[in-house]
Scaffold this motif. Sequence first.
Motif, mmCIF file in Angstrom:
data_model
loop_
_atom_site.group_PDB
_atom_site.id
_atom_site.type_symbol
_atom_site.label_atom_id
_atom_site.label_comp_id
_atom_site.label_asym_id
_atom_site.label_seq_id
_atom_site.Cartn_x
_atom_site.Cartn_y
_atom_site.Cartn_z
ATOM 1 N N ASP A 171 0.810 -1.208 0.000
ATOM 2 C CA ASP A 171 0.000 0.000 0.000
ATOM 3 C C ASP A 171 0.849 1.265 0.000
ATOM 4 O O ASP A 171 0.325 2.364 -0.113
ATOM 5 N N GLU A 172 2.184 1.136 0.136
ATOM 6 C CA GLU A 172 3.057 2.305 0.116
ATOM 7 C C GLU A 172 3.618 2.559 -1.274
ATOM 8 O O GLU A 172 4.203 3.598 -1.525
ATOM 9 N N VAL A 173 3.482 1.624 -2.189
ATOM 10 C CA VAL A 173 4.118 1.763 -3.500
ATOM 11 C C VAL A 173 3.455 2.849 -4.327
ATOM 12 O O VAL A 173 4.106 3.647 -4.984
ATOM 13 N N LEU A 174 2.163 2.941 -4.281
ATOM 14 C CA LEU A 174 1.460 3.878 -5.151
ATOM 15 C C LEU A 174 1.849 5.329 -4.883
ATOM 16 O O LEU A 174 2.217 6.048 -5.808
ATOM 17 N N PRO A 175 1.809 5.841 -3.644
ATOM 18 C CA PRO A 175 2.236 7.227 -3.435
ATOM 19 C C PRO A 175 3.697 7.446 -3.781
ATOM 20 O O PRO A 175 4.063 8.503 -4.299
ATOM 21 N N LEU A 176 4.563 6.474 -3.517
ATOM 22 C CA LEU A 176 5.968 6.612 -3.876
ATOM 23 C C LEU A 176 6.131 6.670 -5.389
ATOM 24 O O LEU A 176 6.942 7.443 -5.910
ATOM 25 N N SER A 177 5.349 5.866 -6.111
ATOM 26 C CA SER A 177 5.417 5.899 -7.573
ATOM 27 C C SER A 177 5.017 7.260 -8.101
ATOM 28 O O SER A 177 5.610 7.777 -9.046
ATOM 29 N N ARG A 178 3.975 7.845 -7.492
ATOM 30 C CA ARG A 178 3.558 9.181 -7.927
ATOM 31 C C ARG A 178 4.668 10.199 -7.690
ATOM 32 O O ARG A 178 4.918 11.073 -8.519
ATOM 33 N N GLU A 179 5.356 10.085 -6.546
ATOM 34 C CA GLU A 179 6.457 11.008 -6.251
ATOM 35 C C GLU A 179 7.622 10.793 -7.213
ATOM 36 O O GLU A 179 8.272 11.745 -7.650
ATOM 37 N N LEU A 180 7.847 9.527 -7.564
ATOM 38 C CA LEU A 180 8.895 9.232 -8.549
ATOM 39 C C LEU A 180 8.579 9.889 -9.885
ATOM 40 O O LEU A 180 9.446 10.495 -10.522
ATOM 41 N N GLU A 181 7.352 9.771 -10.322
ATOM 42 C CA GLU A 181 6.963 10.377 -11.592
ATOM 43 C C GLU A 181 7.175 11.885 -11.564
ATOM 44 O O GLU A 181 7.616 12.495 -12.532
ATOM 45 N N ARG A 182 6.888 12.495 -10.416
ATOM 46 C CA ARG A 182 7.078 13.940 -10.308
ATOM 47 C C ARG A 182 8.562 14.308 -10.398
ATOM 48 O O ARG A 182 8.955 15.226 -11.139
ATOM 49 N N GLN A 183 9.406 13.577 -9.679
ATOM 50 C CA GLN A 183 10.836 13.898 -9.667
ATOM 51 C C GLN A 183 11.539 13.509 -10.961
ATOM 52 O O GLN A 183 12.621 14.019 -11.258
ATOM 53 N N LEU A 184 10.947 12.602 -11.724
ATOM 54 C CA LEU A 184 11.560 12.188 -12.981
ATOM 55 C C LEU A 184 11.478 13.261 -14.062
ATOM 56 O O LEU A 184 12.197 13.195 -15.055
ATOM 57 N N GLU A 185 10.608 14.241 -13.879
ATOM 58 C CA GLU A 185 10.486 15.297 -14.890
ATOM 59 C C GLU A 185 11.818 16.021 -15.043
ATOM 60 O O GLU A 185 12.419 16.469 -14.069
ATOM 61 N N GLY A 186 12.301 16.085 -16.280
ATOM 62 C CA GLY A 186 13.562 16.753 -16.546
ATOM 63 C C GLY A 186 14.784 15.869 -16.394
ATOM 64 O O GLY A 186 15.905 16.312 -16.656
ATOM 65 N N GLU A 187 14.601 14.624 -15.944
ATOM 66 C CA GLU A 187 15.733 13.708 -15.825
ATOM 67 C C GLU A 187 16.126 13.171 -17.206
ATOM 68 O O GLU A 187 15.449 13.407 -18.198
ATOM 69 N N SER A 188 17.216 12.418 -17.250
ATOM 70 C CA SER A 188 17.750 11.912 -18.523
ATOM 71 C C SER A 188 16.781 10.935 -19.170
ATOM 72 O O SER A 188 15.939 10.318 -18.498
ATOM 73 N N ASP A 189 16.913 10.794 -20.486
ATOM 74 C CA ASP A 189 16.060 9.856 -21.211
ATOM 75 C C ASP A 189 16.262 8.429 -20.704
ATOM 76 O O ASP A 189 15.305 7.647 -20.614
ATOM 77 N N GLU A 190 17.514 8.081 -20.364
ATOM 78 C CA GLU A 190 17.802 6.729 -19.907
ATOM 79 C C GLU A 190 17.100 6.438 -18.582
ATOM 80 O O GLU A 190 16.531 5.350 -18.387
ATOM 81 N N LEU A 191 17.157 7.412 -17.667
ATOM 82 C CA LEU A 191 16.513 7.207 -16.371
ATOM 83 C C LEU A 191 14.998 7.101 -16.534
ATOM 84 O O LEU A 191 14.344 6.247 -15.913
ATOM 85 N N GLN A 192 14.443 7.922 -17.386
ATOM 86 C CA GLN A 192 13.002 7.844 -17.621
ATOM 87 C C GLN A 192 12.619 6.522 -18.291
ATOM 88 O O GLN A 192 11.587 5.925 -17.976
#
Length: 527
Positions: A25-46
């Motif tokens: 039940d903790e994965v979903l909010p963490l995934s949302r935060e990951l998606e937010r922080q991934l903005e602007g990251e490298s193509d490989e990381l995305q």
Amino acid sequence: MRVIVAIGVLLMLSSPVSAALTEGDEVLPLSRELERQLEGESDELQAFYAARDARPAWQNGEQVAAFAAALHTLDRDGLDPQDYRPDRLLAQYRQLAADDEARARFELAASRSLLTALEHLQRGKVDPYAIDPAWEVPIRAPALDMASVSQAVDGQRFEQAFEQARPDYAPYERLRAGLARYRNIQRLGGWPTLPERDVALRPGDVHADVERLRERLAIIGELEVMAVDAAQDRPDPQRFDDALAAAVKRFQRRHLLEVDGIVGRETRAALNVPVARRIDQIRLNLERARWLLHGLPEVFVLVDIAGYRLSYFRPSGDIWRSRIVVGRPYRRTPSLRSEITHLTVNPSWTIPPTILRQDVLPKVREDLGYLWRERIQVLSPSGEPLDPWSIDWASPGNVILRQAPGPNNALGRVVIRFPNDHLVYLHDTPAQGLFARQQRAFSSGCIRVEQAETFAQRLLDDTGTERNLAALIASGDTRNVSLARHVPVVLHYWTVHPSEDGALAFRPDIYDRDDALLEALDRPLTP
């Protein structure tokens, strides 16, 4: 490695966020935060997190510890594990806060370390263009399969991910094996050095230095020396016998020294290179292999510049090899990748400006008869013939010198051409005696090929170009012959060559390229 994994297990049990990282039940909010922080990251990381549907990758201490342990193994590829900060990752995990923002930051930091390591294994840590402005070999590494990398992370199979990134060619694995072998020699204390002497050691000599020579060659795997010692019930170790002379010749051949079995100044210097320096050379050539060993076709020509050797990998599976002459240290043969497109038969030779100014004009000024003996014609910039006697050779202006076709032409009877910005090519030569030398850096940048006519005819035959080279040469006419199919060609610089039997041949660094690459390879990555 067991210690690191054990630390990771303790972290998993003691960290305040370890339970949250593994609860569904903790994965979903963490995934949302990951998606937010991934903005602007490298193509490989995305791409990595896209393959995971933004699922976190680093969910428990055991996994982080296993990853840190895997990063430490990258020294087997000649890389510095500390560039990927395995110990800092463990420390960060231990201090990780429980909020999603901190956990996402750690996620991205760990994944960046993984992808950086994979990139370095695949393409090299050092950008070759940064240390060689004349570099002309595109790195053709394939895209990583991020889904496979993701699965390897989930299963803690990090070596599987590393193996996907490494060049999939035998020379790379031989260099890795050689690195492990020479590091083991270093751990055991290295090898003895031979004292500097004014007199060479020769077969038949009896001297205390001979025992050190025998030990030195045995350490690097000259097994014949050790075997003969046993078979002959341990002969006098200080006697320079025939078996030892044969071992010295093998060493000289591998190091491109004069093969005479005598330990003179150059052979002694090569024997006395410290094992740490040899380890550095292997690491450098692992890096060069990561630049080159991707996407090589089955049929291609490989020019080994520092090894003075050409290898033609033919459609039949055979390898045709030949000795070559390369550029002098001040007229270097470049590294490049191209395709052989055509041959020039019975070529004339328009003398390049540098060679004209530095080599030919001094000879003409000394003796004008040089032009007639070498069949060199003097031309205007528009190509009109000029009278050599009318030229002020102290200041000749923009004259062109062109050598007529024939057996004494500097390019010989055939030129093998491929487009490149350096205007270099492979060619025949009348100066066949140079091929007998062990070190052959004598040209002005182009590559002279022993048995060039044989090589050219094989290119014609293998590409379905139905022409008889001998008949074309006999005609005396200058002509270009296009190949029905182009043949890829790679010119590359290696100072360590791994032979098929696993032995390493160390070559002189004729272009002084090793030190600059070593400095760049050992430079720590910026945080």
